[in-house]
Scaffold this motif. Structure first.
Motif, PDB file in Angstrom:
ATOM      1  N   TYR A  13       2.152  -1.068  51.421  1.00 34.31           N
ATOM      2  CA  TYR A  13       3.255  -1.577  52.238  1.00 34.31           C
ATOM      3  C   TYR A  13       3.303  -3.106  52.195  1.00 34.31           C
ATOM      4  O   TYR A  13       4.376  -3.693  52.042  1.00 34.31           O
ATOM      5  CB  TYR A  13       3.094  -1.069  53.683  1.00 34.31           C
ATOM      6  CG  TYR A  13       4.145  -1.562  54.637  1.00 34.31           C
ATOM      7  CD1 TYR A  13       5.453  -1.100  54.572  1.00 34.31           C
ATOM      8  CD2 TYR A  13       3.833  -2.493  55.617  1.00 34.31           C
ATOM      9  CE1 TYR A  13       6.434  -1.543  55.455  1.00 34.31           C
ATOM     10  CE2 TYR A  13       4.797  -2.944  56.516  1.00 34.31           C
ATOM     11  CZ  TYR A  13       6.086  -2.472  56.415  1.00 34.31           C
ATOM     12  OH  TYR A  13       7.046  -2.923  57.282  1.00 34.31           O
ATOM     13  N   HIS A  16       4.905  -4.256  49.096  1.00 33.20           N
ATOM     14  CA  HIS A  16       6.243  -3.691  48.874  1.00 33.20           C
ATOM     15  C   HIS A  16       6.233  -2.609  47.793  1.00 33.20           C
ATOM     16  O   HIS A  16       7.138  -2.545  46.963  1.00 33.20           O
ATOM     17  CB  HIS A  16       7.254  -4.788  48.528  1.00 33.20           C
ATOM     18  CG  HIS A  16       7.244  -5.920  49.491  1.00 33.20           C
ATOM     19  ND1 HIS A  16       7.753  -5.817  50.772  1.00 33.20           N
ATOM     20  CD2 HIS A  16       6.740  -7.178  49.408  1.00 33.20           C
ATOM     21  CE1 HIS A  16       7.576  -6.952  51.411  1.00 33.20           C
ATOM     22  NE2 HIS A  16       6.955  -7.799  50.613  1.00 33.20           N
ATOM     23  N   GLU A  17       5.200  -1.758  47.826  1.00 36.84           N
ATOM     24  CA  GLU A  17       5.083  -0.676  46.855  1.00 36.84           C
ATOM     25  C   GLU A  17       5.317   0.692  47.486  1.00 36.84           C
ATOM     26  O   GLU A  17       4.980   1.716  46.893  1.00 36.84           O
ATOM     27  CB  GLU A  17       3.701  -0.722  46.196  1.00 36.84           C
ATOM     28  CG  GLU A  17       3.457  -1.972  45.384  1.00 36.84           C
ATOM     29  CD  GLU A  17       2.055  -2.070  44.818  1.00 36.84           C
ATOM     30  OE1 GLU A  17       1.201  -1.226  45.165  1.00 36.84           O
ATOM     31  OE2 GLU A  17       1.804  -3.001  44.034  1.00 36.84           O
ATOM     32  N   THR A  18       5.904   0.719  48.667  1.00 38.85           N
ATOM     33  CA  THR A  18       6.188   1.965  49.354  1.00 38.85           C
ATOM     34  C   THR A  18       7.684   2.262  49.286  1.00 38.85           C
ATOM     35  O   THR A  18       8.502   1.368  49.080  1.00 38.85           O
ATOM     36  CB  THR A  18       5.749   1.875  50.837  1.00 38.85           C
ATOM     37  OG1 THR A  18       6.260   0.662  51.401  1.00 38.85           O
ATOM     38  CG2 THR A  18       4.242   1.881  50.974  1.00 38.85           C
ATOM     39  N   THR A  19       7.999   3.526  49.477  1.00 34.18           N
ATOM     40  CA  THR A  19       9.408   3.935  49.456  1.00 34.18           C
ATOM     41  C   THR A  19      10.074   3.548  50.774  1.00 34.18           C
ATOM     42  O   THR A  19       9.393   3.203  51.745  1.00 34.18           O
ATOM     43  CB  THR A  19       9.519   5.464  49.281  1.00 34.18           C
ATOM     44  OG1 THR A  19       8.960   6.092  50.444  1.00 34.18           O
ATOM     45  CG2 THR A  19       8.812   5.938  48.021  1.00 34.18           C
ATOM     46  N   GLU A  20      11.387   3.632  50.803  1.00 37.36           N
ATOM     47  CA  GLU A  20      12.128   3.342  52.034  1.00 37.36           C
ATOM     48  C   GLU A  20      11.681   4.279  53.159  1.00 37.36           C
ATOM     49  O   GLU A  20      11.535   3.856  54.305  1.00 37.36           O
ATOM     50  CB  GLU A  20      13.634   3.466  51.801  1.00 37.36           C
ATOM     51  CG  GLU A  20      14.222   2.367  50.937  1.00 37.36           C
ATOM     52  CD  GLU A  20      14.116   1.000  51.598  1.00 37.36           C
ATOM     53  OE1 GLU A  20      14.287   0.894  52.816  1.00 37.36           O
ATOM     54  OE2 GLU A  20      13.859   0.018  50.874  1.00 37.36           O
ATOM     55  N   GLU A  21      11.457   5.535  52.821  1.00 37.61           N
ATOM     56  CA  GLU A  21      11.017   6.510  53.824  1.00 37.61           C
ATOM     57  C   GLU A  21       9.632   6.138  54.361  1.00 37.61           C
ATOM     58  O   GLU A  21       9.398   6.169  55.581  1.00 37.61           O
ATOM     59  CB  GLU A  21      10.987   7.910  53.211  1.00 37.61           C
ATOM     60  CG  GLU A  21      10.608   8.987  54.193  1.00 37.61           C
ATOM     61  CD  GLU A  21      10.595  10.373  53.565  1.00 37.61           C
ATOM     62  OE1 GLU A  21       9.845  11.220  54.087  1.00 37.61           O
ATOM     63  OE2 GLU A  21      11.323  10.613  52.583  1.00 37.61           O
ATOM     64  N   GLU A  22       8.717   5.778  53.453  1.00 37.42           N
ATOM     65  CA  GLU A  22       7.383   5.350  53.885  1.00 37.42           C
ATOM     66  C   GLU A  22       7.461   4.092  54.737  1.00 37.42           C
ATOM     67  O   GLU A  22       6.758   3.971  55.744  1.00 37.42           O
ATOM     68  CB  GLU A  22       6.484   5.096  52.669  1.00 37.42           C
ATOM     69  CG  GLU A  22       6.041   6.343  51.956  1.00 37.42           C
ATOM     70  CD  GLU A  22       5.282   6.042  50.683  1.00 37.42           C
ATOM     71  OE1 GLU A  22       4.199   6.620  50.500  1.00 37.42           O
ATOM     72  OE2 GLU A  22       5.776   5.221  49.867  1.00 37.42           O
ATOM     73  N   ASN A  23       8.320   3.151  54.337  1.00 33.61           N
ATOM     74  CA  ASN A  23       8.490   1.920  55.121  1.00 33.61           C
ATOM     75  C   ASN A  23       8.863   2.249  56.560  1.00 33.61           C
ATOM     76  O   ASN A  23       8.293   1.702  57.504  1.00 33.61           O
ATOM     77  CB  ASN A  23       9.581   1.030  54.512  1.00 33.61           C
ATOM     78  CG  ASN A  23       9.168   0.399  53.205  1.00 33.61           C
ATOM     79  OD1 ASN A  23       8.006   0.408  52.834  1.00 33.61           O
ATOM     80  ND2 ASN A  23      10.138  -0.124  52.494  1.00 33.61           N
TER      81      ASN A  23
END
Length: 78
Positions: A13, A16-23
């Motif tokens: 996170y 910035h290596e997480t998906t929008e959903e993970e964020n």
């Protein structure tokens, strides 16, 4: 339901290596879990420090490598 996040999730996170959903999930969890927020703040501080570290070797180190390389070249030419 808020899922449990690992240190690896927080590092992803921070970079910035997480998906929008993970964020979205992580951001909700950070608001609800003070321990998780504290761990993320520590990771952010470490990331910031790593980002400010010099990215190139010193001229002394470069000269040492070049001199060593030249000495190897002289030895092979004998």
């Amino acid at each position: 339901m808020i899922r449990t996040f690992t240190q690896d999730d927080l590092i992803r996170y921070a970079y910035h290596e997480t998906t929008e959903e993970e964020n979205s999930e992580i951001e909700k969890a950070l608001l609800c879990d003070s321990e998780l927020e504290a761990r993320f703040k520590e990771i952010s501080v470490v990331k910031q420090r790593l980002d400010t570290v010099l990215e190139s070797p010193s001229s002394k180190a470069t000269n040492n490598i070049l001199n060593y390389s030249k000495s190897l070249n002289l030895l092979s030419n004998k």
